[in-house]
Write a protein that holds these residues in place. Structure first.
Motif, PDB file in Angstrom:
ATOM      1  N   ILE A 120       1.041  -1.290  -0.163  1.00  0.00           N
ATOM      2  CA  ILE A 120      -0.002  -0.201   0.174  1.00  0.00           C
ATOM      3  C   ILE A 120       0.995   1.211   0.004  1.00  0.00           C
ATOM      4  O   ILE A 120       1.991   1.379   0.478  1.00  0.00           O
ATOM      5  CB  ILE A 120      -0.878  -0.034   1.355  1.00  0.00           C
ATOM      6  CG1 ILE A 120      -0.261  -0.216   2.532  1.00  0.00           C
ATOM      7  CG2 ILE A 120      -2.106  -1.243   1.095  1.00  0.00           C
ATOM      8  CD1 ILE A 120      -1.123  -0.007   3.606  1.00  0.00           C
ATOM      9  N   SER A 121       0.279   2.336  -0.545  1.00  0.00           N
ATOM     10  CA  SER A 121       1.062   3.685  -0.879  1.00  0.00           C
ATOM     11  C   SER A 121       1.092   4.222   0.437  1.00  0.00           C
ATOM     12  O   SER A 121       0.540   3.860   1.517  1.00  0.00           O
ATOM     13  CB  SER A 121       0.629   4.579  -1.753  1.00  0.00           C
ATOM     14  OG  SER A 121      -0.721   4.892  -1.447  1.00  0.00           O
ATOM     15  N   ARG A 145       0.155   7.274   1.272  1.00  0.00           N
ATOM     16  CA  ARG A 145      -1.107   7.809   1.451  1.00  0.00           C
ATOM     17  C   ARG A 145      -2.120   6.801   2.057  1.00  0.00           C
ATOM     18  O   ARG A 145      -2.748   7.096   2.839  1.00  0.00           O
ATOM     19  CB  ARG A 145      -1.757   8.403   0.109  1.00  0.00           C
ATOM     20  CG  ARG A 145      -2.878   9.263   0.319  1.00  0.00           C
ATOM     21  CD  ARG A 145      -3.122  10.323   1.159  1.00  0.00           C
ATOM     22  NE  ARG A 145      -3.653  11.421   0.955  1.00  0.00           N
ATOM     23  CZ  ARG A 145      -3.623  12.598   1.522  1.00  0.00           C
ATOM     24  NH1 ARG A 145      -2.972  12.720   2.705  1.00  0.00           N
ATOM     25  NH2 ARG A 145      -4.450  13.762   1.140  1.00  0.00           N
ATOM     26  N   GLU A 146      -2.233   5.669   1.548  1.00  0.00           N
ATOM     27  CA  GLU A 146      -3.079   4.474   1.928  1.00  0.00           C
ATOM     28  C   GLU A 146      -2.676   4.071   3.460  1.00  0.00           C
ATOM     29  O   GLU A 146      -3.413   3.874   4.048  1.00  0.00           O
ATOM     30  CB  GLU A 146      -3.048   3.357   0.940  1.00  0.00           C
ATOM     31  CG  GLU A 146      -3.770   3.648  -0.285  1.00  0.00           C
ATOM     32  CD  GLU A 146      -3.649   2.533  -1.443  1.00  0.00           C
ATOM     33  OE1 GLU A 146      -4.187   2.604  -2.127  1.00  0.00           O
ATOM     34  OE2 GLU A 146      -2.327   1.737  -1.249  1.00  0.00           O
ATOM     35  N   LYS A 147      -1.385   4.031   3.665  1.00  0.00           N
ATOM     36  CA  LYS A 147      -1.053   4.088   5.079  1.00  0.00           C
ATOM     37  C   LYS A 147      -1.375   5.017   5.895  1.00  0.00           C
ATOM     38  O   LYS A 147      -2.078   4.444   6.992  1.00  0.00           O
ATOM     39  CB  LYS A 147       0.609   3.810   5.234  1.00  0.00           C
ATOM     40  CG  LYS A 147       1.039   2.420   4.523  1.00  0.00           C
ATOM     41  CD  LYS A 147       2.526   2.531   4.670  1.00  0.00           C
ATOM     42  CE  LYS A 147       3.265   1.159   3.933  1.00  0.00           C
ATOM     43  NZ  LYS A 147       4.704   1.264   3.807  1.00  0.00           N
ATOM     44  N   ILE A 166      -4.227   6.940   5.590  1.00  0.00           N
ATOM     45  CA  ILE A 166      -5.677   6.503   5.719  1.00  0.00           C
ATOM     46  C   ILE A 166      -5.914   5.158   6.660  1.00  0.00           C
ATOM     47  O   ILE A 166      -6.739   5.281   7.526  1.00  0.00           O
ATOM     48  CB  ILE A 166      -6.456   6.088   4.290  1.00  0.00           C
ATOM     49  CG1 ILE A 166      -5.950   7.215   3.267  1.00  0.00           C
ATOM     50  CG2 ILE A 166      -7.759   5.876   4.493  1.00  0.00           C
ATOM     51  CD1 ILE A 166      -6.918   8.201   3.526  1.00  0.00           C
ATOM     52  N   LEU A 167      -5.143   4.166   6.501  1.00  0.00           N
ATOM     53  CA  LEU A 167      -5.281   3.056   7.116  1.00  0.00           C
ATOM     54  C   LEU A 167      -5.290   3.273   8.737  1.00  0.00           C
ATOM     55  O   LEU A 167      -5.723   2.689   9.579  1.00  0.00           O
ATOM     56  CB  LEU A 167      -4.253   1.769   6.637  1.00  0.00           C
ATOM     57  CG  LEU A 167      -4.332   0.694   7.743  1.00  0.00           C
ATOM     58  CD1 LEU A 167      -5.456  -0.082   7.660  1.00  0.00           C
ATOM     59  CD2 LEU A 167      -3.379  -0.377   7.057  1.00  0.00           C
ATOM     60  N   HIS A 208      -9.631   5.176  -1.275  1.00  0.00           N
ATOM     61  CA  HIS A 208      -8.559   4.489  -0.693  1.00  0.00           C
ATOM     62  C   HIS A 208      -8.783   3.428   0.115  1.00  0.00           C
ATOM     63  O   HIS A 208      -8.160   2.617   0.185  1.00  0.00           O
ATOM     64  CB  HIS A 208      -7.864   5.693   0.119  1.00  0.00           C
ATOM     65  CG  HIS A 208      -6.999   6.651  -0.620  1.00  0.00           C
ATOM     66  ND1 HIS A 208      -5.922   6.093  -1.379  1.00  0.00           N
ATOM     67  CD2 HIS A 208      -7.088   8.062  -0.476  1.00  0.00           C
ATOM     68  CE1 HIS A 208      -5.393   7.257  -2.037  1.00  0.00           C
ATOM     69  NE2 HIS A 208      -6.252   8.486  -1.404  1.00  0.00           N
ATOM     70  N   ARG A 209     -10.121   3.376   1.135  1.00  0.00           N
ATOM     71  CA  ARG A 209     -10.251   2.273   1.584  1.00  0.00           C
ATOM     72  C   ARG A 209     -10.464   1.060   0.765  1.00  0.00           C
ATOM     73  O   ARG A 209     -10.263   0.028   1.123  1.00  0.00           O
ATOM     74  CB  ARG A 209     -11.808   2.588   2.516  1.00  0.00           C
ATOM     75  CG  ARG A 209     -11.439   3.410   3.722  1.00  0.00           C
ATOM     76  CD  ARG A 209     -12.950   3.478   4.352  1.00  0.00           C
ATOM     77  NE  ARG A 209     -13.121   2.408   5.288  1.00  0.00           N
ATOM     78  CZ  ARG A 209     -13.405   2.762   6.611  1.00  0.00           C
ATOM     79  NH1 ARG A 209     -13.509   4.039   6.976  1.00  0.00           N
ATOM     80  NH2 ARG A 209     -13.614   1.554   7.332  1.00  0.00           N
ATOM     81  N   ASN A 253      -9.051   0.526  -2.169  1.00  0.00           N
ATOM     82  CA  ASN A 253      -7.862   0.031  -2.621  1.00  0.00           C
ATOM     83  C   ASN A 253      -7.180  -0.744  -1.348  1.00  0.00           C
ATOM     84  O   ASN A 253      -6.384  -1.679  -1.707  1.00  0.00           O
ATOM     85  CB  ASN A 253      -7.064   1.211  -3.104  1.00  0.00           C
ATOM     86  CG  ASN A 253      -7.620   1.746  -4.525  1.00  0.00           C
ATOM     87  OD1 ASN A 253      -8.389   1.200  -5.088  1.00  0.00           O
ATOM     88  ND2 ASN A 253      -7.260   2.970  -4.785  1.00  0.00           N
ATOM     89  N   ILE A 254      -7.193  -0.399  -0.091  1.00  0.00           N
ATOM     90  CA  ILE A 254      -6.500  -0.806   0.925  1.00  0.00           C
ATOM     91  C   ILE A 254      -6.986  -2.259   1.036  1.00  0.00           C
ATOM     92  O   ILE A 254      -6.085  -3.274   1.311  1.00  0.00           O
ATOM     93  CB  ILE A 254      -6.695   0.069   2.184  1.00  0.00           C
ATOM     94  CG1 ILE A 254      -5.785   1.266   1.952  1.00  0.00           C
ATOM     95  CG2 ILE A 254      -6.330  -0.815   3.584  1.00  0.00           C
ATOM     96  CD1 ILE A 254      -6.283   2.327   3.065  1.00  0.00           C
ATOM     97  N   LYS A 310      -5.858  -4.724  -1.668  1.00  0.00           N
ATOM     98  CA  LYS A 310      -4.684  -5.009  -1.737  1.00  0.00           C
ATOM     99  C   LYS A 310      -4.152  -5.918  -0.634  1.00  0.00           C
ATOM    100  O   LYS A 310      -3.401  -6.954  -0.795  1.00  0.00           O
ATOM    101  CB  LYS A 310      -3.748  -3.874  -1.755  1.00  0.00           C
ATOM    102  CG  LYS A 310      -3.733  -3.007  -2.873  1.00  0.00           C
ATOM    103  CD  LYS A 310      -2.750  -1.650  -3.010  1.00  0.00           C
ATOM    104  CE  LYS A 310      -2.586  -1.039  -4.152  1.00  0.00           C
ATOM    105  NZ  LYS A 310      -1.949   0.303  -4.047  1.00  0.00           N
TER     106      LYS A 310
END
Length: 197
Positions: A131-132, A134-136, A138-139, A165-166, A168-169, A172
């Motif tokens: 995960i990118s 940005r995704e981290k 958001i996570l 983003h959610r 995609n997370i 992935k």
């Protein structure tokens, strides 16, 4: 799991139709076309991009070699040769070899093995996605128990961006629940145990 597509290129009508009949017993796959003309092989393979090409080596035109290399290089197309010649799969670097004298179970076993390898590599590709940053971020906020609106407000982005983003997370990581995402965040040091509400 997506259905795997198969092309059969063989000049014998009996063998083409017999293979199609046998392959109906193969789970999660379908024969999308039977090819009987050597001149059509490259055009049809390039257009339909099958997962598996079962072909009599005599049906491979010489000018098709560049197309063959390109298709096989992408790891999309598995080549299965059908012939009565020995060691021909080594010459053409085939994934499997079917002899004209092979029985139904032997044919199905060879093709099922190819499908299993393809499915494992697709699953490994998805699970190896990272995960990118940005995704981290958001996570981290998801694991802290914030709603989509709260995350959007804190990061100055739209709610739709947070939702994307959610998705995609979860895709992935293969984790759908908030508790599962929280455990992932803790294990990967995105948050500490003390921060969890």
């Amino acid at each position: 799991m997506a259905r795997s597509t198969i092309l059969i290129a063989e000049n014998s009508c009996i063998i083409r139709k017999g293979l199609r009949s046998i392959l109906q017993n193969l789970e999660n796959s379908e024969v999308i076309q039977l090819i009987d003309d050597k001149e059509d092989v490259c055009k049809i393979v390039t257009k339909s991009k099958p997962d598996i090409l079962i072909i009599n080596p005599n049906m491979l035109p010489g000018d098709c070699l560049d197309v063959k290399k390109e298709l096989f290089a992408t790891n999309k197309l598995s080549l299965v040769l059908i012939s009565d010649k020995k060691n021909i799969e080594k010459e053409l670097k085939a994934d499997a070899y079917i002899n004209y004298s092979d029985g139904q179970n032997a044919i199905l076993d060879k093709l099922q093995e190819i499908l299993n390898k393809k499915n494992k590599s697709v699953h490994a590709d998805k699970s190896s996605e990272t995960i990118s940053s940005r995704e981290k971020n958001i996570l981290k906020h998801i694991a802290l128990g914030l709603t989509n609106k709260e995350i959007a407000d804190q990061l100055f982005i739209s709610i739709h961006t947070v939702v994307t983003h959610r998705k995609n997370i979860t895709q992935k990581l293969g984790i759908k629940s908030v508790s599962g995402l929280t455990v992932y965040a803790i294990l990967h040091n995105l948050i500490s145990m003390d921060e969890v509400k």
